[in-house]
Write an enzyme that holds these catalytic residues in place. Structure first.
Site, PDB file in Angstrom:
ATOM      1  N   ASP A 146      -6.843  19.727 -13.516  1.00  0.00           N
ATOM      2  CA  ASP A 146      -7.186  18.404 -14.047  1.00  0.00           C
ATOM      3  C   ASP A 146      -6.786  18.406 -15.522  1.00  0.00           C
ATOM      4  O   ASP A 146      -7.397  19.092 -16.338  1.00  0.00           O
ATOM      5  CB  ASP A 146      -8.685  18.146 -13.865  1.00  0.00           C
TER       6      ASP A 146
ATOM      7  N   TYR B 223     -15.926  18.265 -14.463  1.00  0.00           N
ATOM      8  CA  TYR B 223     -16.323  16.865 -14.687  1.00  0.00           C
ATOM      9  C   TYR B 223     -17.409  16.482 -13.674  1.00  0.00           C
ATOM     10  O   TYR B 223     -17.289  16.809 -12.487  1.00  0.00           O
ATOM     11  CB  TYR B 223     -15.082  15.978 -14.536  1.00  0.00           C
TER      12      TYR B 223
ATOM     13  N   LYS C 109      -7.887   7.617 -19.205  1.00  0.00           N
ATOM     14  CA  LYS C 109      -8.191   8.234 -20.499  1.00  0.00           C
ATOM     15  C   LYS C 109      -6.962   8.207 -21.415  1.00  0.00           C
ATOM     16  O   LYS C 109      -6.475   7.138 -21.728  1.00  0.00           O
ATOM     17  CB  LYS C 109      -8.748   9.635 -20.261  1.00  0.00           C
TER      18      LYS C 109
ATOM     19  N   ARG D 121       0.839  -1.208   0.000  1.00  0.00           N
ATOM     20  CA  ARG D 121       0.000   0.000   0.000  1.00  0.00           C
ATOM     21  C   ARG D 121       0.869   1.251   0.000  1.00  0.00           C
ATOM     22  O   ARG D 121       0.579   2.219  -0.684  1.00  0.00           O
ATOM     23  CB  ARG D 121      -0.939   0.014   1.224  1.00  0.00           C
TER      24      ARG D 121
HETATM   25  C1  PLP Z   1     -12.828  10.428 -16.204  1.00  0.00           C
HETATM   26  C2  PLP Z   1     -12.458  11.718 -15.567  1.00  0.00           C
HETATM   27  C3  PLP Z   1     -12.252  11.811 -14.181  1.00  0.00           C
HETATM   28  C4  PLP Z   1     -12.473  10.639 -13.244  1.00  0.00           C
HETATM   29  O1  PLP Z   1     -11.590   9.617 -13.491  1.00  0.00           O
HETATM   30  P1  PLP Z   1     -11.898   8.038 -13.180  1.00  0.00           P
HETATM   31  O2  PLP Z   1     -10.651   7.375 -13.624  1.00  0.00           O
HETATM   32  O3  PLP Z   1     -13.121   7.684 -13.966  1.00  0.00           O
HETATM   33  O4  PLP Z   1     -12.143   7.938 -11.710  1.00  0.00           O
HETATM   34  C5  PLP Z   1     -11.862  13.041 -13.652  1.00  0.00           C
HETATM   35  N1  PLP Z   1     -11.701  14.112 -14.450  1.00  0.00           N
HETATM   36  C6  PLP Z   1     -11.925  14.066 -15.773  1.00  0.00           C
HETATM   37  C7  PLP Z   1     -11.734  15.304 -16.589  1.00  0.00           C
HETATM   38  C8  PLP Z   1     -12.303  12.872 -16.386  1.00  0.00           C
HETATM   39  O5  PLP Z   1     -12.520  12.836 -17.710  1.00  0.00           O
END
Ligand code: PLP
Length: 387
Positions: free
Chosen positions: A176, A104, A201, A52
């Site tokens: 982000d 988001y 992503k 962890r």
């Molecule tokens: C998908 C996404 C998230 C969340 O990520 P997960 O891996 O689904 O938890 C946060 N910010 C943005 C801009 C996203 O596209």
């Protein structure tokens, strides 16, 4: 190679951790699944003690991401939401967090839920509105969260300008960077303190891992984040880190081709009579085009467009389209189409969607690596259902 050799970002992505296996000379990094590590002796832990708190695969991915973003270090988390929550965990009940009103959906839900539990105070503002932002900064926030381009309307804000004003007000800045990746935008170089990612992503890029990461500019902040990630137990699995590093190898090549495809698709959509607006920062008609040109190294592979025919037209198009898959998520090698009003942004409610400008005829595209002629042929099939 000398000690002063500084690999370029493409080299880091392709080769960080390659051929470092001292046991067998494996070129691809080995996968360390072990949950625990032998101590060298009494009170003598090795580099790793428990999975962890630390794991070689997580560290290899985190070091590569930190190098790409220009940060002091990274914490690799189990999901993108865990990455955002890790940053939020640094703040307390007296702290004010300022977030974009069109962030988001999962981030919106997390921020609102944590604020409702009084874990911090919260203001959502339109960060493109300088007056609204200044009013929020006058309340001396502890953190300003930025998301650019925004989802799904691809609104662009000036990271350097907001970071300068936020710092003057005494706030930290988190960006982000999920929609662009460090191949296209590097927020730390523009003044941000933290970058967060859903590595699910573009970074992994193959729609087969859920993961996240936080990168911090300052080494002390990295240690705080690492310590808190161990306390709350949000670190990612070794296999996910291994897969994500494998996906990262091709990040620059994927982004280059995917954004070239996106430019072709956006231009085709802009010329289509059934389309009332195309939201892609690469188009000269996009309100954020000049800022995007200045702060990004490309325009990314995400876009959305409005159909003049509203929801009925959107329903017919997504049923008839080929090549594109109707699915949530983004950033993979395959092209996806989503209907925000009934999918990614359904939880927002109709009134909040109206205020945010998310119409019932809005469709979002994540552009992949298919031949651009095929992407346009797929769209043509979808649009043929509208006449
Ligand atoms: C998908 C996404 C998230 C969340 O990520 P997960 O891996 O689904 O938890 C946060 N910010 C943005 C801009 C996203 O596209």
């Amino acid at each position: 190679m000398t000690d002063t050799f500084k690999p370029a970002p493409e080299t880091i992505a392709a080769a960080h951790g390659v051929a470092h296996d001292s046991s067998f000379g494996a070129v691809a990094p080995p996968l360390y699944l072990s949950s625990t590590y032998a101590f060298e002796g009494y009170e003598r832990a090795g580099r790793y003690d428990y999975g962890r708190s630390g794991n070689p695969n997580r560290d290899m991915l985190g070091d590569a991401l930190a190098a790409l973003e220009g940060g002091a270090g990274a914490v690799v988390t189990a999901t993108g939401m865990a990455a955002i929550d890790l940053v939020l965990g640094l703040f307390g009940p007296d702290d004010l967090i300022v977030a974009p009103h069109d962030c988001y959906g999962g981030t919106y839900r997390l921020l609102a839920a944590r604020a409702a539990k009084r874990q911090f105070r919260l203001r959502f503002v339109d960060q493109a509105d300088a007056v609204a932002l200044d009013r929020a900064l006058a309340e001396a926030p502890a953190l300003v969260l930025i998301e650019t381009p925004s989802n799904p309307l691809m609104r662009v804000v000036d990271i350097a300008a907001i970071a300068t004003r936020a710092h003057a007000a005494g706030a930290k800045v988190a960006v982000d960077n999920t929609f662009l990746s460090p191949a296209v935008q590097r927020p730390l170089a523009l003044g941000a303190d933290y970058v967060v990612h859903s590595t699910t992503k573009f970074l992994n890029g193959h729609s087969d891992v859920i993961g996240g990461a936080v990168i911090a500019a300052d080494a002390g902040e990295v240690e705080r984040l690492r310590g808190w990630a161990n306390v709350v137990g949000v670190t990612g699995s070794p296999f996910d880190a291994w897969l994500t590093l494998r996906g990262l190898r091709t990040l620059f090549a994927r982004m280059e081709r995917q954004q070239r495809n996106a430019g072709l698709v956006a231009a085709w959509l802009e010329a289509h009579p059934a389309v009332s607006a195309v939201h892609y920062p690469g188009l000269a008609s996009h309100p954020g085009h000049a800022i995007a040109r200045a702060q990004q190294q490309g325009f990314g592979a995400m876009m959305s467009f409005d159909l003049a025919g509203g929801a009925p037209a959107a329903a017919r198009l997504v049923e008839a389209i080929t090549v594109f898959t109707l699915a949530e998520s983004l950033g993979g090698v395959e092209s996806l189409i989503a209907h925000p009003a009934t999918m990614t942004h359904a939880d927002m409610g109709a009134e909040a969607r109206r205020v945010a400008g998310i119409g019932d005829g809005l469709l979002r595209l994540s552009i992949g690596l298919e031949n651009p002629d095929d992407l346009i042929a797929g769209l043509e099939q979808g649009f043929a259902a509208l006449v």
